[in-house]
Design an enzyme around this catalytic site. Structure first.
Site, PDB file in Angstrom:
ATOM      1  N   CYS A   1     -56.169  -4.551  39.098  1.00 14.11           N
ATOM      2  CA  CYS A   1     -56.872  -5.097  37.931  1.00 14.11           C
ATOM      3  C   CYS A   1     -56.431  -4.376  36.648  1.00 14.11           C
ATOM      4  CB  CYS A   1     -58.386  -4.949  38.127  1.00 14.11           C
ATOM      5  SG  CYS A   1     -59.335  -5.335  36.648  1.00 14.11           S
TER       6      CYS A   1
ATOM      7  N   HIS B   1     -65.886  -2.421  38.402  1.00 20.05           N
ATOM      8  CA  HIS B   1     -65.161  -3.694  38.455  1.00 20.05           C
ATOM      9  C   HIS B   1     -66.123  -4.812  38.851  1.00 20.05           C
ATOM     10  CE1 HIS B   1     -61.846  -6.513  38.809  1.00 20.05           C
ATOM     11  NE2 HIS B   1     -62.560  -7.028  39.785  1.00 20.05           N
TER      12      HIS B   1
ATOM     13  N   ASN C   1     -66.246 -14.834  28.080  1.00 26.62           N
ATOM     14  CA  ASN C   1     -65.642 -16.031  28.650  1.00 26.62           C
ATOM     15  C   ASN C   1     -65.786 -15.958  30.166  1.00 26.62           C
ATOM     16  OD1 ASN C   1     -64.706 -17.103  26.184  1.00 26.62           O
ATOM     17  ND2 ASN C   1     -62.934 -15.741  26.220  1.00 26.62           N
TER      18      ASN C   1
ATOM     19  N   GLY D   1     -61.557 -20.063  29.274  1.00 25.10           N
ATOM     20  CA  GLY D   1     -60.371 -19.315  28.871  1.00 25.10           C
ATOM     21  C   GLY D   1     -60.317 -17.890  29.372  1.00 25.10           C
TER      22      GLY D   1
ATOM     23  N   HIS E   1     -61.996  -9.020  34.946  1.00 28.66           N
ATOM     24  CA  HIS E   1     -62.840  -7.819  34.899  1.00 28.66           C
ATOM     25  C   HIS E   1     -63.735  -8.066  33.696  1.00 28.66           C
ATOM     26  CE1 HIS E   1     -63.297  -3.205  35.248  1.00 28.66           C
ATOM     27  NE2 HIS E   1     -64.090  -3.578  34.249  1.00 28.66           N
TER      28      HIS E   1
ATOM     29  N   HIS F   1     -65.680  -8.533  30.480  1.00 28.87           N
ATOM     30  CA  HIS F   1     -65.445  -7.944  29.159  1.00 28.87           C
ATOM     31  C   HIS F   1     -66.182  -8.750  28.107  1.00 28.87           C
ATOM     32  CE1 HIS F   1     -62.132 -10.697  30.149  1.00 28.87           C
ATOM     33  NE2 HIS F   1     -62.141 -11.047  28.868  1.00 28.87           N
TER      34      HIS F   1
ATOM     35  N   HIS G   1     -66.106  -9.651  24.289  1.00 25.59           N
ATOM     36  CA  HIS G   1     -65.321  -9.673  23.046  1.00 25.59           C
ATOM     37  C   HIS G   1     -66.272  -9.397  21.878  1.00 25.59           C
ATOM     38  CE1 HIS G   1     -61.625 -11.814  24.588  1.00 25.59           C
ATOM     39  NE2 HIS G   1     -62.478 -12.253  25.504  1.00 25.59           N
TER      40      HIS G   1
END
Ligand code: AMP
Ligand code: ZN
Length: 113
Positions: free
Chosen positions: A3, A45, A86, A92, A97, A99, A101
């Site tokens: 990853c 993870h 997302n 998209g 893993h 996240h 934004h």
């Protein structure tokens, strides 16, 4: 370890880290879509939002509060910024893993593309 974000968290792959603690790491997106484009990730993870369990509630809260702290440090708290998770293909998601934004520094359109 395959990853990408696990490898960034461990330091195996370099990244422009802006924050880290025992639960979360934040780094600048390599392909920024705004003057501020930071990714806040959990050290653990977790592949997608679909994989969140009740035991992750405090972790997700810490991610969101860290996003707000980073935006505030950069002076975007008043003018505004966007936080986005997302999830899977149609949204998209390209790195599996979790996240968050954190985008700011320009006006954003709604609805998103
Ligand atoms: P998503 O498309 O929501 O899965 O977001 C993945 C994000 O990771 C994209 O915005 C990419 O630009 C970003 N990204 C991919 N590789 C790296 C890297 N090595 N360092 C920092 N950000 C990255
Ligand atoms: Zn990972």
């Amino acid at each position: 370890m395959s990853c990408l974000f696990c490898r960034i968290i461990s330091g195996e792959i370099p990244a422009s880290k802006v924050y880290e603690d025992d639960r979360v790491v934040a780094f600048n997106d390599i392909n920024p879509q705004a003057p501020m484009h930071v990714l806040v990730v959990p050290r653990a993870h977790i592949a997608t939002v679909n994989d969140l369990a009740e035991g992750h509630d405090a972790l997700v809260g810490a991610m969101l509060r860290r996003a707000a702290a980073i935006a505030r440090e950069r002076g975007y708290d008043g003018s505004g910024y966007r936080t986005v998770f997302n999830c899977n293909a149609q949204a998209g998601q390209s790195v599996f893993h979790l996240h968050l934004h954190v985008l700011g520094g320009r006006a954003m359109a709604w609805p998103p593309g």
